[in-house]
Design an enzyme around this catalytic site. Structure first.
Site, PDB file in Angstrom:
ATOM      1  N   GLU A 102      -1.890 -28.177  36.477  1.00 37.37           N
ATOM      2  CA  GLU A 102      -1.696 -29.889  36.331  1.00 37.37           C
ATOM      3  C   GLU A 102      -2.673 -30.694  37.420  1.00 37.37           C
ATOM      4  O   GLU A 102      -3.254 -30.047  38.384  1.00 37.37           O
ATOM      5  CB  GLU A 102      -0.265 -29.981  37.033  1.00 37.37           C
ATOM      6  CG  GLU A 102       0.765 -30.368  36.060  1.00 37.37           C
ATOM      7  CD  GLU A 102       0.882 -31.792  35.410  1.00 37.37           C
ATOM      8  OE1 GLU A 102      -0.355 -32.495  35.509  1.00 37.37           O
ATOM      9  OE2 GLU A 102       1.533 -32.274  35.116  1.00 37.37           O
ATOM     10  N   ASP A 103      -2.621 -31.741  37.266  1.00 42.32           N
ATOM     11  CA  ASP A 103      -3.515 -32.770  37.869  1.00 42.32           C
ATOM     12  C   ASP A 103      -2.798 -33.075  39.304  1.00 42.32           C
ATOM     13  O   ASP A 103      -3.425 -32.955  40.474  1.00 42.32           O
ATOM     14  CB  ASP A 103      -4.128 -33.939  37.276  1.00 42.32           C
ATOM     15  CG  ASP A 103      -2.820 -34.599  36.442  1.00 42.32           C
ATOM     16  OD1 ASP A 103      -1.615 -34.280  36.749  1.00 42.32           O
ATOM     17  OD2 ASP A 103      -3.233 -35.781  36.132  1.00 42.32           O
ATOM     18  N   ASP A 106       3.806 -35.125  41.321  1.00 44.23           N
ATOM     19  CA  ASP A 106       4.457 -36.183  42.038  1.00 44.23           C
ATOM     20  C   ASP A 106       5.990 -36.314  42.265  1.00 44.23           C
ATOM     21  O   ASP A 106       6.347 -35.547  43.412  1.00 44.23           O
ATOM     22  CB  ASP A 106       4.115 -37.374  41.084  1.00 44.23           C
ATOM     23  CG  ASP A 106       4.389 -38.753  41.728  1.00 44.23           C
ATOM     24  OD1 ASP A 106       4.458 -39.015  43.024  1.00 44.23           O
ATOM     25  OD2 ASP A 106       4.300 -39.742  40.665  1.00 44.23           O
TER      26      ASP A 106
HETATM   27  P1  5GP Z   1       5.774 -36.233  38.028  1.00 51.48           P
HETATM   28  O1  5GP Z   1       6.644 -35.830  36.709  1.00 51.48           O
HETATM   29  O2  5GP Z   1       5.492 -35.254  38.960  1.00 51.48           O
HETATM   30  O3  5GP Z   1       6.437 -37.295  38.832  1.00 51.48           O
HETATM   31  O4  5GP Z   1       4.456 -36.813  37.325  1.00 51.48           O
HETATM   32  C1  5GP Z   1       3.483 -36.040  36.989  1.00 51.48           C
HETATM   33  C2  5GP Z   1       2.501 -36.965  36.218  1.00 51.48           C
HETATM   34  O5  5GP Z   1       2.437 -38.321  36.634  1.00 51.48           O
HETATM   35  C3  5GP Z   1       1.042 -36.561  36.523  1.00 51.48           C
HETATM   36  O6  5GP Z   1       0.770 -35.407  35.668  1.00 51.48           O
HETATM   37  C4  5GP Z   1       0.383 -37.605  36.340  1.00 51.48           C
HETATM   38  O7  5GP Z   1      -0.094 -37.676  34.796  1.00 51.48           O
HETATM   39  C5  5GP Z   1       1.226 -38.863  36.870  1.00 51.48           C
HETATM   40  N1  5GP Z   1       0.944 -39.202  38.219  1.00 51.48           N
HETATM   41  C6  5GP Z   1       1.746 -38.848  39.161  1.00 51.48           C
HETATM   42  N2  5GP Z   1       1.231 -39.565  40.395  1.00 51.48           N
HETATM   43  C7  5GP Z   1       0.037 -40.422  39.913  1.00 51.48           C
HETATM   44  C8  5GP Z   1      -0.953 -40.994  40.534  1.00 51.48           C
HETATM   45  O8  5GP Z   1      -1.080 -41.079  41.767  1.00 51.48           O
HETATM   46  N3  5GP Z   1      -2.069 -41.360  39.855  1.00 51.48           N
HETATM   47  C9  5GP Z   1      -2.321 -41.040  38.385  1.00 51.48           C
HETATM   48  N4  5GP Z   1      -3.293 -41.575  37.757  1.00 51.48           N
HETATM   49  N5  5GP Z   1      -1.049 -40.583  37.898  1.00 51.48           N
HETATM   50  C10 5GP Z   1      -0.133 -39.903  38.490  1.00 51.48           C
END
Ligand code: 5GP
Length: 183
Positions: A102-103, A106
């Protein structure tokens, strides 16, 4: 002249720092998976494509590469926990060792969903590699076995991460200079 507005972006993690950390993660994975059987690196599209490309080349083992597409936010910009699979793997993972790449983790909701979904497919093992982790926004605790950097709560772009579909091709992780979130 760079293609992006230098005045509105601060460099949070530069390309050299990323390269050094990715090399370390690649070496850790190489040590951990040597002689363990088939290893598949699964990139979560689209954000992980740059990290996956660099990480795969830092792993000194034969690996398969596959991709999953997910859309976690839909039209809203807040993670709802409702994750939509937009592209499935091209091959079964049963009996294989899988690292989900994963990138950024969050809220953790996307990774939680993927780990639950993958568990039903009976891989030999499943671990997680993420370039970034934003613990301040965490809603569920997910294990990150290979983590690049822990960052503060800011919206970051570059090295695969987008803003409105753009800026994925920045070679560094940048953060909006303006206060608050850009949405
Ligand atoms: P989660 O389900 O963990 O909240 O979200 C993960 C996804 O949200 C990441 O794979 C990414 O696509 C997006 N995301 C979360 N934080 C950021 C951020 O700071 N910048 C960007 N560009 N995408 C984010």
């Amino acid at each position: 002249m760079p293609f992006y507005d230098e005045k509105s972006l601060d460099v949070m993690i530069d390309a050299d720092q990323i390269a050094a950390r990715v090399a370390e993660l690649g070496a850790e994975i190489t040590d951990a998976y040597r002689d363990r059987g088939e290893l598949v690196l699964v990139g979560v599209l689209k954000g992980s494509f740059v990290f996956l490309a660099d990480l795969a080349r830092a792993v000194d083992l034969p690996v398969d590469i596959d991709f999953l597409g997910v859309s976690s936010y839909g039209d809203a910009e807040e993670s709802s926990g409702v994750v939509r699979l937009t592209r499935d793997l091209s091959r079964p993972i049963e009996g294989k060792h899988v690292i989900l790449v994963e990138d950024i983790v969050d809220t953790g909701l996307t990774m939680q969903y993927l780990l639950d979904m993958f568990a039903t497919r009976k891989p030999a093992s499943i671990e997680v590699a993420s370039l970034l982790h934003k613990p301040a926004r965490s809603k569920v605790d997910v294990p990150i076995h290979y983590l690049g950097f822990t960052i503060e709560d800011a919206f970051v772009v570059g090295y695969g991460l987008d803003m409105g579909g753009k800026l994925r091709n920045l070679p560094f992780i940048g953060v909006n200079r303006a206060e608050g979130r850009p949405w």
